[in-house]
Design a protein around this motif. Structure first.
Motif, PDB file in Angstrom:
ATOM      1  N   PRO A   1      41.959  48.933  78.741  1.00 35.72           N
ATOM      2  CA  PRO A   1      41.047  50.047  79.013  1.00 35.72           C
ATOM      3  C   PRO A   1      39.606  49.654  78.659  1.00 35.72           C
ATOM      4  CG  PRO A   1      42.285  50.458  77.006  1.00 35.72           C
ATOM      5  CD  PRO A   1      42.871  49.223  77.614  1.00 35.72           C
TER       6      PRO A   1
ATOM      7  N   CYS B   1      35.685  53.384  77.155  1.00 32.63           N
ATOM      8  CA  CYS B   1      36.234  54.657  76.693  1.00 32.63           C
ATOM      9  C   CYS B   1      36.781  54.465  75.287  1.00 32.63           C
ATOM     10  CB  CYS B   1      37.319  55.164  77.627  1.00 32.63           C
ATOM     11  SG  CYS B   1      38.761  54.095  77.732  1.00 32.63           S
TER      12      CYS B   1
ATOM     13  N   LEU C   1      39.725  54.521  74.224  1.00 29.08           N
ATOM     14  CA  LEU C   1      40.927  53.698  74.140  1.00 29.08           C
ATOM     15  C   LEU C   1      40.594  52.224  73.927  1.00 29.08           C
ATOM     16  CD1 LEU C   1      43.292  55.232  76.868  1.00 29.08           C
ATOM     17  CD2 LEU C   1      43.436  55.456  74.382  1.00 29.08           C
TER      18      LEU C   1
ATOM     19  N   GLN D   1      42.996  58.726  85.353  1.00 24.42           N
ATOM     20  CA  GLN D   1      43.506  58.093  84.149  1.00 24.42           C
ATOM     21  C   GLN D   1      42.639  58.474  82.947  1.00 24.42           C
ATOM     22  OE1 GLN D   1      46.380  56.411  84.162  1.00 24.42           O
ATOM     23  NE2 GLN D   1      46.533  56.779  86.368  1.00 24.42           N
ATOM     24  N   SER D   2      43.083  58.103  81.750  1.00 27.08           N
ATOM     25  CA  SER D   2      42.325  58.415  80.536  1.00 27.08           C
ATOM     26  C   SER D   2      40.979  57.713  80.515  1.00 27.08           C
ATOM     27  CB  SER D   2      43.147  58.029  79.301  1.00 27.08           C
ATOM     28  OG  SER D   2      44.379  58.726  79.274  1.00 27.08           O
ATOM     29  N   CYS D   3      40.897  56.592  81.202  1.00 27.16           N
ATOM     30  CA  CYS D   3      39.645  55.847  81.320  1.00 27.16           C
ATOM     31  C   CYS D   3      39.339  55.625  82.795  1.00 27.16           C
ATOM     32  CB  CYS D   3      39.733  54.505  80.605  1.00 27.16           C
ATOM     33  SG  CYS D   3      40.135  54.618  78.843  1.00 27.16           S
ATOM     34  N   GLU D   4      38.043  55.640  83.136  1.00 23.82           N
ATOM     35  CA  GLU D   4      37.665  55.428  84.529  1.00 23.82           C
ATOM     36  C   GLU D   4      37.637  53.954  84.902  1.00 23.82           C
ATOM     37  OE1 GLU D   4      33.969  57.360  85.227  1.00 23.82           O
ATOM     38  OE2 GLU D   4      34.790  59.404  84.978  1.00 23.82           O
TER      39      GLU D   4
END
Length: 295
Positions: free
Chosen positions: A227, A230, A232, A258-261
Motif C-alpha cells: 500500500p 496512506c 497502511l 480499496q483502503s488506499c488509492e
C-alpha cells in the motif's frame, strides 16, 4: 471348480471377469520366464501411480476396489469390482510400461518400471522359438490360454514383415492388446461400431480464463503488493522494519474501492505492472488465513 461358471463360460453372458493389472504384469513376467542378470532378485518400482495396484499399497485394509462396484453401463445385478481401477490413465500407463519392456527391455531407464538399475537392461525374457509363427502360437498358449481369437488375422501380417526380431516384438504387442489377455472368459463380439452422425458445432464465443500460479518456492507477498500514500504504508513500515521497501523501489499503480488509492508492485515485476495497466492482470489480496476474526 464345480460352479457352473467354472465348468462352462457359456451359461451366461455375465460370466467372466476383468483381470487385475498387477496380475497381468506378473503373468507376463512369469510366462516369458524373465530372469535378472547374475540371478539377482527382480526389482520393480512402485506402480501404484501407473496401474493403481502394487503389493502392500492398497488404499485401505480391504482392497484396491469395492466388492459391489458396478460400471454405469452394466445391468444392476452385475458387479465388476476390477473396473473401479480401470480408467484412461491406468490403461495408457499399463500399455506404455509393457510396450517399453518389449521394445527396450526391463529397466528404470526412460521412466521404466525397473528399480535400482545400474544399466538400461536388468535381465532377459526367455521364449525359445524357431520362427515368428511359432512365437505367436506360444504367446497365445501362455498368455491367453489359446483363446486369441484374432491370431490367424495377425499371423500373415507378422510373416510379411521380413524382420524376425521386429516381428516377434509385434507378436508380443498383438497378444498384449488382445481382449482375451485382459479377461477371464470368452469376450463376446458386439459387432461393428455404429457410425455417428457429425454434429454441427456452435459458433465460438468470447472466452476468458483465470490463470492461477501455484509457486513452489517462497514468495514474500507483503513486499509483492505494498500500500502507498496512506496510513497502511506507515503500518507496513512499522511492522516490516528493515525489510520494508521504499516507494521509489516500487512500481506505482492506481485502484478504486480499496483502503488506499495507490499501491506499489515489487520492482522486479515490471511485466506485471504493464499487464495491470493494460487491464490484463489483477490482484486478489487477503484470500489466505485470517489473522483475526471478521466479526
Amino acid at each position: 471348480l464345480l460352479h457352473s461358471e467354472a465348468r462352462d463360460w457359456s451359461t451366461s453372458t455375465a460370466n467372466g471377469a476383468l483381470r487385475e493389472p498387477l496380475i497381468k504384469v506378473l503373468h507376463w513376467f512369469r510366462a516369458l520366464e524373465y530372469k535378472e542378470r547374475e540371478d539377482r532378485e527382480v526389482g520393480m518400482r512402485d506402480l501404484s501411480a501407473e496401474i493403481a495396484q502394487f503389493p502392500f499399497e492398497s488404499g485401505s485394509v480391504f482392497n484396491f476396489y469395492l466388492p459391489a462396484y458396478s460400471p454405469d453401463r452394466f445391468a444392476n445385478s452385475i458387479v465388476a469390482p476390477e473396473f473401479q481401477i480401470l480408467n484412461t490413465p491406468t490403461i495408457v500407463d499399463f500399455f506404455n510400461g509393457l510396450f517399453q519392456i518389449i521394445d527396450s527391455g526391463f529397466s528404470s531407464c526412460n521412466s521404466g518400471w525397473g528399480s535400482g538399475s545400474r544399466a538400461c537392461l536388468n535381465g532377459y525374457f526367455h521364449l525359445p522359438t524357431s520362427n515368428v509363427s511359432q512365437t505367436l502360437d506360444e504367446l497365445d498358449l501362455l498368455l491367453t490360454g489359446s483363446r486369441f481369437s484374432q491370431k490367424e488375422a495377425v499371423r500373415p501380417l507378422l510373416t510379411q514383415l521380413g524382420d524376425e526380431e521386429a516381428a516377434v516384438k509385434y507378436a508380443k504387442k498383438a497378444v498384449l492388446l488382445a481382449p482375451e489377455f485382459h479377461n477371464m472368459g470368452e469376450p463376446a463380439a458386439v459387432g461393428a461400431r455404429a457410425v455417428e452422425e457429425p454434429q454441427e458445432l456452435p459458433d465460438p464465443r468470447n472466452y476468458k480464463a483465470m490463470v492461477l500460479l501455484y509457486l513452489a518456492g517462497g514468495a514474500d507477498t507483503f513486499n509483492l503488493l505494498v500500500p502507498l500514500e496512506c496510513s497502511l504504508y506507515d503500518e507496513y513500515v512499522e511492522i516490516r522494519e528493515q525489510v520494508a521497501l521504499l516507494p521509489e523501489k516500487l512500481h506505482k499503480i492506481a485502484t478504486d474501492g480499496q483502503s488506499c488509492e495507490s499501491f506499489g508492485i515489487h520492482g522486479e515485476l515490471s511485466y506485471v505492472k504493464e499487464l495491470y495497466d493494460l487491464g490484463e492482470a489483477a490482484f486478489f489480496a487477503n484470500v489466505g488465513a485470517l489473522v483475526e476474526p471478521m466479526t
